[in-house]
Write a protein that holds these residues in place. Structure first.
Motif, short mmCIF file in Angstrom:
data_model
loop_
_atom_site.label_atom_id
_atom_site.label_comp_id
_atom_site.label_asym_id
_atom_site.label_seq_id
_atom_site.Cartn_x
_atom_site.Cartn_y
_atom_site.Cartn_z
N LYS A 28 27.06 31.38 45.76
CA LYS A 28 26.03 32.34 46.14
C LYS A 28 26.69 33.60 46.72
CE LYS A 28 21.82 32.79 48.89
NZ LYS A 28 20.87 32.10 49.81
N GLY A 29 26.29 34.76 46.21
CA GLY A 29 26.81 36.03 46.72
C GLY A 29 28.22 36.35 46.27
N GLY A 74 22.10 35.40 43.58
CA GLY A 74 21.79 36.46 44.53
C GLY A 74 22.49 37.77 44.29
N VAL A 75 23.42 37.83 43.35
CA VAL A 75 24.13 39.08 43.06
C VAL A 75 23.33 39.86 42.03
CG1 VAL A 75 26.24 40.12 42.16
CG2 VAL A 75 26.37 38.05 43.57
N VAL A 99 37.76 34.47 42.49
CA VAL A 99 36.38 34.44 42.95
C VAL A 99 36.35 35.07 44.33
CG1 VAL A 99 34.51 32.94 43.73
CG2 VAL A 99 35.72 32.43 41.60
N MET A 100 35.36 35.94 44.57
CA MET A 100 35.33 36.69 45.83
C MET A 100 33.91 37.12 46.15
SD MET A 100 36.90 40.36 44.59
CE MET A 100 36.68 41.07 46.24
N PRO A 101 33.65 37.48 47.41
CA PRO A 101 32.35 38.03 47.77
C PRO A 101 32.03 39.28 46.96
CG PRO A 101 33.59 37.45 49.74
CD PRO A 101 34.54 37.33 48.59
N ALA A 102 30.79 39.42 46.54
CA ALA A 102 30.40 40.51 45.64
C ALA A 102 30.02 41.80 46.35
CB ALA A 102 29.22 40.05 44.78
#
Length: 324
Positions: A28-29, A74-75, A99-102
């Motif tokens: 998520k996110g 949620g992105v 993979v990382m926060p968007a």
């Protein structure tokens, strides 16, 4: 699997270790991004050396550009196949994919290459907050910018010129000074050539500058204060020569009621909306040709240690990128 540069202990460039890391699905996110190019910055040196300690082992790197491979729940501002670029926490950009926060990943417009995107985000967003989010700077004002031929500096020279701001730069050689002048600095002082503070005063008819932007740190701090006009603002935003020693605040009053701040980019871009707006401002500058991104050095990901040696040894001009 993605080839990734990590460190298991703090120290010199020899501490880098290349390893294959499994890249999972975004949560998520989050997004998964396949990198095309990765940017290098002095904050990477600080983290590797331990000046900015990290929990180890840890992947390195704060800035990159590539293509979105997967999008988590949620992105909404990115989709699979989008070109994208970022400067963001946590470190981990020295890799083929991650993979990382968007929230701080920004859509990269057509017309800006992946190399330019990787080379400009951290540096360009830094210039954006220096000129627009730290202290009021208006057309006709004069600022002093140290390391004007570096990656941040060359963007700052162009940014200042595009907004009618007089930028006095410093650099470590006549060749670097000429590079800064070619990119928009009104003046550039070779600080190896003598009393650069006196030269700043001479260029400002003894008045001093309104703002100093100093990422050098220990070696230039005192002189930067002495270059300011009364009520001027000192922006200390880096430590390339080492951290500034303990400082007596009363000196600010003695030197003309000066102001001093120590900002970081990651405070300014912490909120998604702020980050995206700042990135759009930067992209608009580049697309309008007000700012061009000077890539002075390119290294393969496997040669990341050599890249750090060049960066730390002040052997670079403009931006440095790792090619993926």
């Amino acid at each position: 699997m993605a080839l990734t540069a990590i460190i298991e202990e703090h120290g010199g460039p020899e501490k880098f270790k290349l390893t294959d890391i499994e890249v999972g699905a975004p949560g998520k996110g989050e997004v998964r991004i396949a990198h095309k190019a990765v940017g290098l910055n002095f904050i990477d040196v600080y983290q590797r050396s331990g000046l900015y300690p990290m929990t180890l082992p840890h992947a390195m790197g704060m800035e990159a550009a590539g293509v979105i491979e997967a999008v988590g729940e949620g992105v909404t501002h990115l989709k699979v196949g989008d070109r994208a670029a970022y400067a963001a926490n946590p470190p981990g950009a020295y890799t083929e994919a991650r993979v990382m926060p968007a929230a701080q990943v920004c859509p990269l417009p057509e017309g800006i290459s992946f190399e330019e995107g990787a080379a400009m985000m951290l540096k360009g967003l830094t210039v954006q907050y220096l000129f627009h989010r730290t202290t009021p700077i208006e057309k006709g004002d004069t600022v002093l910018f140290h390391a004007a031929a570096g990656g941040v500096g060359l963007i700052a020279c162009q940014w200042a010129r595009s907004e009618g701001i007089t930028l006095i730069g410093t650099a470590g050689s006549d060749e670097k000074c000429q590079l800064a002048l070619d990119h928009g600095a009104a003046h550039c002082i070779n600080y190896r050539g003598g009393d650069w503070v006196r030269k700043v005063r001479d260029l400002t008819e003894g008045k001093g500058v309104k703002v100093v932007m100093d990422a050098v740190g220990k070696d230039t701090f005192d002189g930067s204060l002495d270059s300011l006009a009364p009520l001027g603002m000192m922006i200390s935003f880096g430590n390339a020569s080492g951290p500034v020693p303990p400082f007596n605040l009363a000196v600010l009053g003695q030197k003309g009621s000066l102001k001093l701040t120590r900002p970081t980019l990651f405070t300014h871009i912490a909120q998604h909306e702020d980050c995206q707006a700042m990135a759009k401002h930067l992209f608009d500058k580049v697309l309008a040709k007000d700012v061009t991104i000077q890539i002075g050095q390119r290294f393969a990901l496997r040669d990341v240690a050599k890249a750090h040696e060049a960066l730390e040894g002040r052997q670079t001009t403009g931006s440095t990128v790792l090619e993926i």
